[in-house]
Enzyme design. Structure first.
Site, mmCIF file in Angstrom:
data_model
loop_
_atom_site.group_PDB
_atom_site.id
_atom_site.type_symbol
_atom_site.label_atom_id
_atom_site.label_comp_id
_atom_site.label_asym_id
_atom_site.label_seq_id
_atom_site.Cartn_x
_atom_site.Cartn_y
_atom_site.Cartn_z
ATOM 1 N N HIS A 179 41.600 32.718 34.630
ATOM 2 C CA HIS A 179 42.911 33.384 34.558
ATOM 3 C C HIS A 179 43.904 32.435 33.899
ATOM 4 O O HIS A 179 43.842 31.225 34.092
ATOM 5 C CB HIS A 179 43.402 33.736 35.976
ATOM 6 C CG HIS A 179 44.469 34.771 35.985
ATOM 7 N ND1 HIS A 179 45.785 34.453 35.773
ATOM 8 C CD2 HIS A 179 44.413 36.101 36.127
ATOM 9 C CE1 HIS A 179 46.512 35.553 35.821
ATOM 10 N NE2 HIS A 179 45.701 36.586 36.030
ATOM 11 N N ASP A 232 39.629 41.402 38.426
ATOM 12 C CA ASP A 232 38.639 42.327 37.838
ATOM 13 C C ASP A 232 37.221 42.084 38.325
ATOM 14 O O ASP A 232 36.325 42.871 38.033
ATOM 15 C CB ASP A 232 38.691 42.196 36.306
ATOM 16 C CG ASP A 232 40.003 42.712 35.755
ATOM 17 O OD1 ASP A 232 40.636 42.013 34.952
ATOM 18 O OD2 ASP A 232 40.412 43.819 36.158
#
Ligand code: SDX
Length: 433
Positions: A312, A369
């Site tokens: 991320h 996700d």
């Protein structure tokens, strides 16, 4: 950086022996930024920051996240509390208007949204033009932009009433056209929302009801969907939200700005990762479940393969949403009596990655996700619809950020560049080239 007095902090930049001073601002969570609004005017110099890894695009009061500590809050409320205790439409109201609604405010909000939930029948002609093989995100982006045709006026942001109406219209019609992208793929008749049902129940019914059957949603599925929508609702200046703010900064309308956000979210490095994760886990399962082979592929610089759902830009710790979704995945699958082997593969992959120095050194953890697709799968959402579900969840965040940018009368977004091309050269006629 020096403190001029207890209030004013100044940053000094020295270039080529010349010193320039810039104010330093501190946010309410003690984030510190050098305010370079006047850098070029003052120095003739610009900054360069591909991907804006070090650059704040705005001051915002909507969402706070701390990537090092794995903290996420909407308008000051922790994501853990909201995911556990709130209803999605309460969170929608909170993100957009800044406060949790009273019962009366929430009831009026729901009524206003219901009142706008029918989609113009001519929109069916637009979607009829798409092949059933079209990816739902491409259809959703086009349909969202097409809504502008039926709501031609750009939002008069100086009118609270106009702004509220545009927001309610968007919240009301987007889930319907999102559900239509699946019905179009399945060649099912397009239906408007059942106004006797709640948000999630009506959305599920619009996606799945078959002609001649009375669709009944499972309360476990409704709860899981409520939680997933809340967890996806906003995430400060991510790629798609920055796109919505950028497009809106030209004074383009709300539907047009949201349509651009849908397209940005579609990318596999962003919201499209939830579909890519399941495809990756299915590939690993088909390949015999050897997670180490795929970990090595992800580490190999020569191999374009990445561990989807991992890493991320901001979180250098566990994504707090991933923690909640991982726990919910166990609960939902056992409540539904679903035994999905790829959940086991996901957990094995996560364990292997978190023990591998490559991932540890780069602080690569599961993100939102990584586990969400496992729940979507268990509740019957087809893989190609996962990112559409992400968009339905993210819609209130996009709207809240767009509204904040427009009410704040922010200037049109227009970054600078450093030119590295040819210097001035004479034109050569064709025969002399
Ligand atoms: C979302 O911004 C948001 O808030 C987004 C989001 C939201 O709610 O809006 O949180 C939603 O988009 C989540 C992210 C979903 N995307 C993925 O899961 C795709 C896989 N992840 C990566 O592509 C990547 O981690 C990004 C795109 C998410 C972040 O990329 P960055 O910040 O540009 O980091 P990078 O590519 O510079 O990586 C740093 C290093 C590199 O190695 P080195 O060059 O230092 O040797 O880490 C490596 C990368 O190669 N790396 C990975 C990796 N992610 C980063 N290596 C293998 N697998 C990965 N997934």
């Amino acid at each position: 950086m020096e403190v001029m007095n207890e209030k004013k902090v100044i940053a000094t930049l020295e270039v080529d022996g010349k010193k320039h001073e810039f104010p330093v601002i501190t946010g309410t969570e003690n984030e510190v930024a050098i305010d370079i609004k006047n850098l070029r005017a003052q120095t003739g110099i610009i900054t360069l920051d591909p991907g804006y890894k070090n650059t704040g695009s705005c001051e915002s009061a909507i969402t706070f996240l701390d990537g090092e500590k794995g903290i996420l809050r909407y308008r000051g409320y922790s994501i853990e509390d909201l995911a556990e205790k709130a209803d999605f439409l309460e969170v929608v109201f909170l993100l957009i208007f800044g406060e949790l609604p009273t019962k009366n405010e929430l009831d009026n909000f729901k009524t206003d949204i219901l009142g706008q939930s029918d989609v113009n029948q001519d929109m069916k002609k637009v979607i009829a033009g798409f092949p059933t093989s079209a990816h739902p995100m491409g259809v959703l982006s086009s349909l969202t932009s097409a809504l502008t045709a039926f709501n031609p006026k750009s939002v008069n942001v100086d009118s609270e009433e106009d702004m509220y109406k545009a927001i309610v219209k968007t919240l009301a019609k987007f889930p319907t056209i999102a559900a239509w992208t699946l019905r179009n793929r399945n060649a099912l008749p397009l239906k408007n929302r059942d106004k006797n049902l709640g948000f999630e129940e009506s959305f599920l019914k619009m996606m799945f009801e078959k002609p001649g059957e009375e669709y009944k949603s499972n309360p476990i599925v409704v709860d899981a969907l409520n939680k997933l929508l809340i967890l996806h609702a906003d995430h400060e200046q991510n790629c798609s939200t920055s796109t919505v703010r950028m497009v809106g900064s030209s004074q383009a309308g709300l539907f047009a700005s949201i349509s651009a956000g849908v397209s940005a979210l579609w990318g596999p490095l962003h919201g499209g990762a939830n579909q890519a994760v399941i495809e990756m886990l299915e590939e690993i399962e088909k390949d015999g479940g050897d997670t180490s082979k795929f970990i090595n592929k992800a580490k190999d610089k020569e191999d374009p393969f990445r561990l989807m759902g991992f890493g991320h830009r901001v979180y250098k710790n566990f994504d707090p949403r991933a923690r909640i979704i991982k726990k919910a995945a166990d609960e939902v699958l056992s409540d539904l009596g679903v035994n999905d082997p790829i959940l086991g593969i996901a957990k094995a992959l996560e364990k292997a990655a978190l023990e591998d120095p490559y991932f540890v050194e780069r602080k690569l953890y599961p993100n939102v996700d990584f586990y969400s697709g496992i729940i979507y799968r268990a509740i019957g959402i087809p893989t190609e619809m996962f990112t559409v579900l992400f968009a339905v969840g993210r819609l209130p965040g996009w709207i809240a950020q767009w509204r904040e940018m427009r009410l704040g009368k922010e200037p049109i977004g227009r970054p600078r560049q450093v030119y590295i091309g040819e210097n001035l050269r004479e034109f050569k006629d064709l025969e002399n080239r």
